[in-house]
Design an enzyme around this catalytic site. Structure first.
Site, short mmCIF file in Angstrom:
data_model
loop_
_atom_site.label_atom_id
_atom_site.label_comp_id
_atom_site.label_asym_id
_atom_site.label_seq_id
_atom_site.Cartn_x
_atom_site.Cartn_y
_atom_site.Cartn_z
N ASP A 193 0.85 -1.19 -0.04
CA ASP A 193 0.01 0.10 -0.11
C ASP A 193 0.96 1.20 -0.27
O ASP A 193 1.77 1.36 0.85
CB ASP A 193 -1.03 0.10 1.28
N ASP A 196 -2.92 4.51 -2.35
CA ASP A 196 -4.09 5.03 -1.59
C ASP A 196 -4.69 6.35 -2.21
O ASP A 196 -3.68 7.38 -2.06
CB ASP A 196 -3.80 5.10 -0.18
N GLU A 252 -6.21 3.84 -6.39
CA GLU A 252 -7.34 4.25 -5.84
C GLU A 252 -7.85 5.47 -6.11
O GLU A 252 -7.29 6.64 -5.56
CB GLU A 252 -7.46 4.02 -4.24
N HIS A 270 -11.03 -3.39 2.61
CA HIS A 270 -10.70 -2.91 4.12
C HIS A 270 -11.74 -1.62 4.36
O HIS A 270 -12.19 -1.49 5.73
CB HIS A 270 -9.47 -2.59 4.50
N ASP A 271 -12.37 -1.03 3.22
CA ASP A 271 -13.23 0.13 3.57
C ASP A 271 -14.59 -0.14 3.39
O ASP A 271 -15.47 0.61 3.39
CB ASP A 271 -12.76 1.26 2.55
#
Length: 614
Positions: A108, A216, A275, A347-348
């Site tokens: 990440d 991210d 993302e 994860h979100d």
């Protein structure tokens, strides 16, 4: 110049088109040292499980040193591993073991912001004359207003985690920008030194053997340097400033510069995933066009916002026609240029079987159907840990059981209630969140959190029916979903008809059936409220994919349904219905049929009558 070597019809530098990615949230995957928190050694010990599933790439959520205000997405050192998760040596071992199993690993990359405990920010905060002052976004209060006074913030932007996007630094009487939590100050990418520091860090990880990055909120890094006010939100004290920081003026320049500085002259084949909340199809075509050398694919959020009203906590339910329109638009928009990423969970996001499926009577059936529909689109599928088991949302009983800063801020903001010490442990809450105007009762706020909280994805991986689901020998940092006694990896591996083995078959199909990777896409039955249907075609091979998004039998109203019913069933159980209809799906059932059409016959009747997905 010679052409790139082809592998299964794919240029070798685009290997990810044939891949399936598995996301690991390390804190919740596997704990090796009995501290209740997952770690790198725990991941290494479970690699054979992932190899048996058949995935090609592992994506690790952040494992860098962090105060853990946002569970690792607030990084205080980009070139080390947080002791919570292990060490650099353990990361190196994980990389070796991953590569030995012919898998890849991506990290990440969180570079829109750092932690406020990162040395860069500590130096930036030391004073207005600091050499790194403009590595972050510092601004004085509004003209004529005193620092800290209501409305004195430099802009009216709202933080994504509630409250103002500006935090006052009392020592300098200036504010710094944080689009997320106050402990996550935004980097100023207009500063060339910031960019070069990030590129150097990326090269350092690639030198270590990492195979790429998931980036991210990468489309937030370019902001309008004038930082104008945003549009006010109804009944909200702060405004939506996203038009000034989503895909900003230098976004493409920064990504192209990143590629030139990090990847262009480096031997190897890497994956770059951006993302990008709020990105449009047209923007995604530019970002993922190989000729532009920016990113390989984007994560867009359109399809996971369809069941939301004014915000993510305002649940309105899913209209399947909207989902088909969204997926169809993205499939059509990136058909000739660019590439899709395909996901239900991460994860979100809450667990998809609880969100778009049926997590009770039809949990297994609906989990399989959702997987079938997603994986057979054009693009690279992503699996979030536990999705392959059909893991569900958790039955959080009280707000004390939540750990996610976004969820806790939301609860406090809409109820006006104080939080217990248990809920506040290790969490940085904004003052606004703690003193917000009550807009909902505690029960109403808790109901919204149960549906949409990120903590639904973060409960521990359910390995077996032993204590704490085999995740740890100590109490985990967040409670295990009590359904682990039924839903766990050990039971799934032993059951040939489990959700796990369904995912394994879908992954194998992607690896062996060219139409899944290369085939064209055409949405069928776009106005049907229950049936999701689409056609993939490559040469003479056609693939019909069907999903029933309802708890009742549903006929598939296609003109050549009888012919399809007699073709090869690739995915799904043999039909059991006594209906006289040639294609009838049972509740929450998914299927995929394959057939070959003679070239001389032209297009099939299904294609001639189908409605485009655009």
């Amino acid at each position: 110049m010679t052409s790139p070597r082809k592998e299964n019809g794919i240029p070798s530098d685009q290997w990810w088109k044939n891949a399936v990615v598995y996301q690991i949230y390390p804190r919740s995957f596997a704990d090796s040292n009995a501290d209740g928190i997952g770690d790198l050694a725990g991941i290494t010990a479970r690699l054979d499980y992932l190899a048996e599933l058949g995935v090609d790439v592992l994506w690790l959520s952040p494992v860098y040193p962090s105060p853990q205000a946002d569970h690792g997405y607030d990084i205080s050192d980009y070139r080390d591993i947080d002791p919570l998760f292990g060490s650099l040596e353990e990361l190196d071992k994980l990389l070796r073991e991953v590569h030995q199993r012919d898998m890849r690993l991506i990290m990440d990359l969180v570079v829109n912001h750092t932690s406020d405990e990162h040395p860069w920010f500590i130096e930036s905060r030391s004073g207005a004359t600091s050499s790194r002052r403009d590595w972050y976004w510092w601004r004085p209060p509004r003209y004529g207003m005193q620092p800290g006074a209501p409305g004195a913030e430099p802009t009216n932007w709202a933080s994504i985690f509630s409250g103002s996007a500006w935090q006052l630094d009392h020592d300098s009487a200036e504010y710094y920008l944080h689009l997320f939590a106050p402990k996550q100050p935004d980097l100023n990418w207009e500063n060339a030194d910031v960019r070069q520091a990030v590129y150097g860090m990326m090269r350092w990880w690639l030198d270590r053997g990492v195979d790429g990055f998931r980036m991210d909120v990468i489309n937030f890094i370019s902001k309008d340097p004038s930082l104008p006010d945003g549009h006010h939100l109804p009944h909200q004290p702060y405004a939506d400033g996203s038009e000034h920081y989503v895909c900003g003026p230098h976004m493409h320049d920064f990504l192209q510069e990143m590629h030139k500085n990090v990847f262009a002259d480096r031997p190897g084949k890497y994956l770059k995933v951006g993302e990008m909340p709020g990105v449009t199809v047209d923007e995604a075509r530019l970002f993922t066009d190989p000729a532009r050398a920016e990113v390989d694919m984007v994560f867009q959020f359109e399809h996971v916002q369809l069941d939301q009203g004014a915000n993510k906590w305002d649940y309105i339910g899913l209209d399947l026609r909207d989902l088909k329109a969204s997926f169809g638009r993205w499939q059509a928009g990136l058909a000739e240029v660019g590439w899709n990423s395909l996901y239900w969970n991460n994860h979100d996001q809450p667990r998809v079987v609880s969100r778009y499926g049926d997590d009770q009577e039809y949990r297994v059936t609906s989990a399989k159907m959702l997987a079938t529909v997603l994986h057979l689109h054009r693009g690279t599928p992503y699996i979030f840990q536990g999705e392959e088991l059909g893991m569900t949302n958790a039955p959080f009983a009280t707000v004390d059981e939540f750990r996610d800063i976004e969820s806790l801020n939301q609860y406090a903001a809409v109820t006006g209630a104080g939080l217990t010490e248990t809920a506040l442990t290790g969490t940085a809450l904004t003052e606004t969140a703690l003193t917000g105007t009550a807009l909902a009762t505690p029960d109403e706020a808790l109901a919204a959190l149960r549906l949409m909280s990120r903590d639904n994805a973060r409960t521990p991986m359910q390995w077996n029916a032993g204590p704490w689901a085999g995740f740890s020998t100590a109490r985990p940092w967040i409670e295990v979903n009590p359904n682990y006694l039924e839903i766990n990896a050990k039971a799934a591996l032993a059951d040939p008809d489990s959700v796990f083995h369904h995912y394994r078959r879908l992954i194998e199909l992607r690896h062996t059936e060219p139409v899944v990777v290369h085939g064209s896409f055409q949405m069928l039955l776009p106005h049907d409220e229950r049936i999701y249907a689409f056609l993939r075609r490559l040469g003479d091979v056609e693939l019909l994919v069907l999903g029933n998004f309802s708890p009742a039998e549903a006929p598939v109203d296609l003109p050549d349904a009888a012919e399809w019913a007699g073709s090869e069933l690739l995915i799904g159980a043999p039909p059991k219905s006594d209906s006289c209809e040639p294609l009838v799906l049972q509740p929450w059932e998914g299927r995929a049929y394959r057939r070959e059409r003679a070239s001389a016959s032209g297009h099939s009747s299904v294609q001639e009558s189908a409605v485009s997905g655009s």
